[in-house]
Design an enzyme around this catalytic site. Sequence first.
Site, short mmCIF file in Angstrom:
data_model
loop_
_atom_site.label_atom_id
_atom_site.label_comp_id
_atom_site.label_asym_id
_atom_site.label_seq_id
_atom_site.Cartn_x
_atom_site.Cartn_y
_atom_site.Cartn_z
CD GLU A 8 -2.29 -1.71 2.57
OE1 GLU A 8 -2.10 -1.00 3.57
OE2 GLU A 8 -2.78 -2.86 2.63
N PRO A 30 -5.04 -9.58 8.21
CG PRO A 30 -6.20 -7.84 7.16
CD PRO A 30 -5.13 -8.11 8.18
CG LEU A 47 -6.23 -0.30 2.18
CD1 LEU A 47 -7.10 0.92 2.42
CD2 LEU A 47 -6.31 -1.27 3.31
CB ALA A 48 -6.46 -6.38 -0.03
CD GLU A 49 -3.68 -4.96 5.06
OE1 GLU A 49 -4.81 -5.45 4.89
OE2 GLU A 49 -3.49 -3.73 5.17
CG PHE A 100 0.79 1.06 10.12
CD1 PHE A 100 1.55 1.85 10.97
CD2 PHE A 100 0.17 1.66 9.04
CE1 PHE A 100 1.70 3.21 10.74
CE2 PHE A 100 0.31 3.02 8.80
CZ PHE A 100 1.08 3.80 9.65
CG ASP A 112 -0.51 -1.63 14.60
OD1 ASP A 112 -0.72 -1.37 15.78
OD2 ASP A 112 0.57 -1.35 14.03
CG HIS A 146 -1.28 3.75 13.78
ND1 HIS A 146 -2.58 3.99 14.13
CD2 HIS A 146 -1.24 3.81 12.43
CE1 HIS A 146 -3.31 4.20 13.03
NE2 HIS A 146 -2.51 4.09 11.98
CB ILE A 164 0.46 -8.10 9.75
CG1 ILE A 164 1.27 -8.95 8.78
CG2 ILE A 164 0.25 -8.80 11.08
CD1 ILE A 164 2.72 -9.17 9.20
#
Length: 730
Positions: A415, A489, A458-460, A483, A485, A530, A487
Site C-alpha cells: 500500500e 488479514p 488495500l488488502a494485506e 503497519f 497492526d 499503530h 498484518i
Amino acid sequence: MATKTDSKIAGVAEGKTYEGLSREQLVEAYRIMYTSRRVDDREILLKRQQKIFFQISGAGHEAIGVAASFTLKPAYDWFYPYYRDRALCLGLGATPYEMLLEAVGAADDPNSGGRQMPSHWSFPKLNVVTQSSPTGSQVLQAVGCAEAGRYFAAHPDAAKRVPGDYREFKDVTFHGDEVTYVSLGDGTTSEGEFWEGLNTASNRKLPLLFVIQDNEYAISVPVEVQTAGGNISRLVAGFPNFHFEEVDGTDPVATYAAFRRSVAYCRAGDGPAFVHAHVIRPYSHSLSDDERLYRPETERQQEAARDPITRMQMFLIREGILDEKGINQLEKQVEEELQIAVDQALDAAFPTPETVMRYVYSPVVDPMSSAFETEPVVAAGSDGKKPVPKTMADLINSTLRDEMKRDERIVMFGEDVADCSREQYLQEKLIKGKGGVFKLTSGLQMEFGSDRVFNSPLAEANIVGRATGMATRGLKPVVEIQFFDYIWPAMMQLRNELPLIRWRSNNGYSSPAVVRVAIGGYLTGGAIYHSQCGESIFTHIPGLRVVFPSNALDAAGLLRTSIRCDDPVLFLEHKRLYRETFGRAPYPGPNYMVPFGKAKVVQAGTDLSVITYGAVVPRALQAAQRIEREHGVKVELIDLRCLSPFDWEAIAESVRKTNRVIVAYEDSLSWGYGAEIAARIADELFDELDAPVRRVAAKDVFVAYQPILEDVILPQANDLFRAMKELAEY
Ligand SMILES: Cc1ncc(C[n+]2csc(CCOP(=O)(O)OP(=O)(O)O)c2C)c(N)n1
Ligand SMILES: [Mg+2]
C-alpha cells in the site's frame, strides 16, 4: 493434451467430432474419468482397511478435470487446483500410483513425501503447484503466479540463473502465452481472498482461469446459504475484462467447449476467464462425513441421475463410439493397471523419522553461514569528507535500490509503496512522489519502472498471497505491510502458506519472498493500532525467518541477507527507529551483509546480561550506562537482531559470564518473545544462574493513545534500570 494411444479399443468409429473432440479423445476422456472414480473407490476401501488415513474424493467432478486437461498444457501452463481435481491431475499426466503414494504417506510421494493428506496435489514436473487445506488460499497465489509469468515475459533476462544468491538454485520457466488455472468449490467463493483474487485478475487483465466447481454444498452447507441469490455467476458478472462461462460440469463435451473458449481468451492475453461448472457430489464431503444426515434420499437420487461417469458411458454407446464390449475392455484395463498401482503403493517405503526437519528451510543456501558475513565498505563523502551517518530509513532505501539494480527478479508492492500510480504526473514532473507512508521505497518506482514497483489494493492477504505465488515462480517479491497492526488479514498466508511451500512439497517448490513490516510503538500518540509488536506470533512459525534490527547498519546488512537468501523472511522495521539519532551509520556499500542468527554485543559487561532487540536496545543502553555510573554495575547488552533463528550461543556465553540475566522486549509481557528465551535459559543454564531470570516488557494491554498511558504501558529505560538494580543486588 495428454492422451494414451497405446491401447486399441474395439468399436471406435472414425469421423464425426464433438465440439472439436475426436472419438479417440472422447474414449480417452472416459478413461481418465473412470480411472479417477476408481482411484477414489480404491482409496475408500484402503481407508476402511486402515491402510490409509484420510480420503476425499473427486467423484462427480471428473468431467471438469478432463475438459481442463484437454485444453491446458502440463509443464507449460500453471495449476493451482484443489482436492477435487483428481481427474485434472490424471489428465495432465499424474498417475494413480503417484496419487496412492500420497494416500499411504510414502517417502516417494511426489506431492509431499508423506507430509500432506491425499488429494493435496503437487507435481512439479507438470507445474501443478503444492496445495494446502485452507479453502481459497490458492487463489491469490495463482494471481501472483500469473503475474510472474507476465513479468518474466517482459524481462526475460531476469530468468537467468545467477550464482551467488538464491537465483543460483531456482530454475525459471515461462511462456508468453501461458495460462494459470485455479479452482475452488462453491462454498469457497465465500472466502474474502477469492474476491481479492477476482479484483486483481480483472484489474490487471491476467491470464488466469478461475474454475468454480459448484456441487451445491460446502460440507453440509448448501449454496443458497453461501452465496447471495444462490448463483456465483450472477454475483461476479460485473467484473470487467472477464470471459464468463456457466456450464453443466457433468457433461464433458459442453464443459470442454466452455474451457476451450475460456483458455483461448486467456491465452490471447484478453484477460481472465471464469468457468462456473455445475457438478454433483455423490460420495459425501469426505470419508469423515455422512451426507444422509442432511440430504434426503430424494435429493441424492436426483443427483445420481446426473453422474458424469454413467452419462459419459451412455453417450459413448449412443454415439457408437464405444460399444458395451469396448467399455468393459477399457474398464478392465483400468482395473488391472490400478491393481498394480495399489500393490506397489502398499509396498512403498515410509519416510524415516529423521527426515522430519528436512526442507523446513532451503537446503542449499544457509543465511547463517559466513557467505553472508561481509565487511562494510564505506565510500568517502563528497569532497573526500567523512561520510555522513544516515538513518535506518535511508539505509533501507539505499539497500533496496542497490539490490534492485543487481537483481531484476526483485519486484516491490504494497500500500502506497509506489511514488505515484498515475505515472503521467511523474513524467510531467508535476509531483515529487510518495514512496511509502514512511518513504522507505521513495524513488524506486521512478528509477526502476512501474512494473517493478507498484501499489497494491488495500488488502494485506492480497499482498502476501500474490508475493507467495510470484516467489514460487522465481521472482523475489519484497513487499511491504504498512503497519504491523494490519498484518492480520494476511495471517492465513503467513501462517499456512508462505513458510510452508517448501516443507509441505518436500522441496518440490519454494517461495523465498521478503515481507517488510513497519512495527512498534514509542510513537507518542501511536495508540492501539499503530504501536503493536507481536513478533512471537511469527517466530512461532516454522519455515519463516524473522529479523528485527535496532540500527541502520544492521538493517542494511540484514535486509540484503533477507533478499539474497532462499527462505521467506519477515523483516520487521521499527518505526520509532527509522529516523532516530541512535544507530545511524554511513551506507556500508552494495554488498554489505549480516548473517542471520548472529547477535551483537552492544556493550560488554561482567555483572549481568540484558538480552533484547529492536527499540528496547537504545533504552537498555541508556539504563546500562546509568547503572554503571551510579552503582558500578557492568551490564553486558546483547542485541539479538535476528529472532528466528536466534543466537543461543551468544546468550549462553554471556549468561555463563555474568550469571544474571534480564530478557527485555517491547511486546506485552505474557507469552512474548522473551518467554521462550527465559525458558531456555532456565532449562539449559540453570546451574549458571545466581539469580532468577527476569523479564522486562510491556504491560499485558494494548498501547494507549495518551502519552502518559503509553509511557506506563511500554517498557522504559527506568523500568530496565530498576530491574538491573534489583537483579544486581539479588
Ligand atoms: C479456511 C477453511 N475453513 C474451513 C475448512 C474446512 N472445510 C474443508 S472443505 C470445506 C467445504 C468446502 O466446500 P466447497 O468450497 O463447496 O468445496 P467442495 O468440498 O464442495 O468441493 C470446509 C468447510 C477449510 N479446509 N479451510
Ligand atoms: Mg461445494
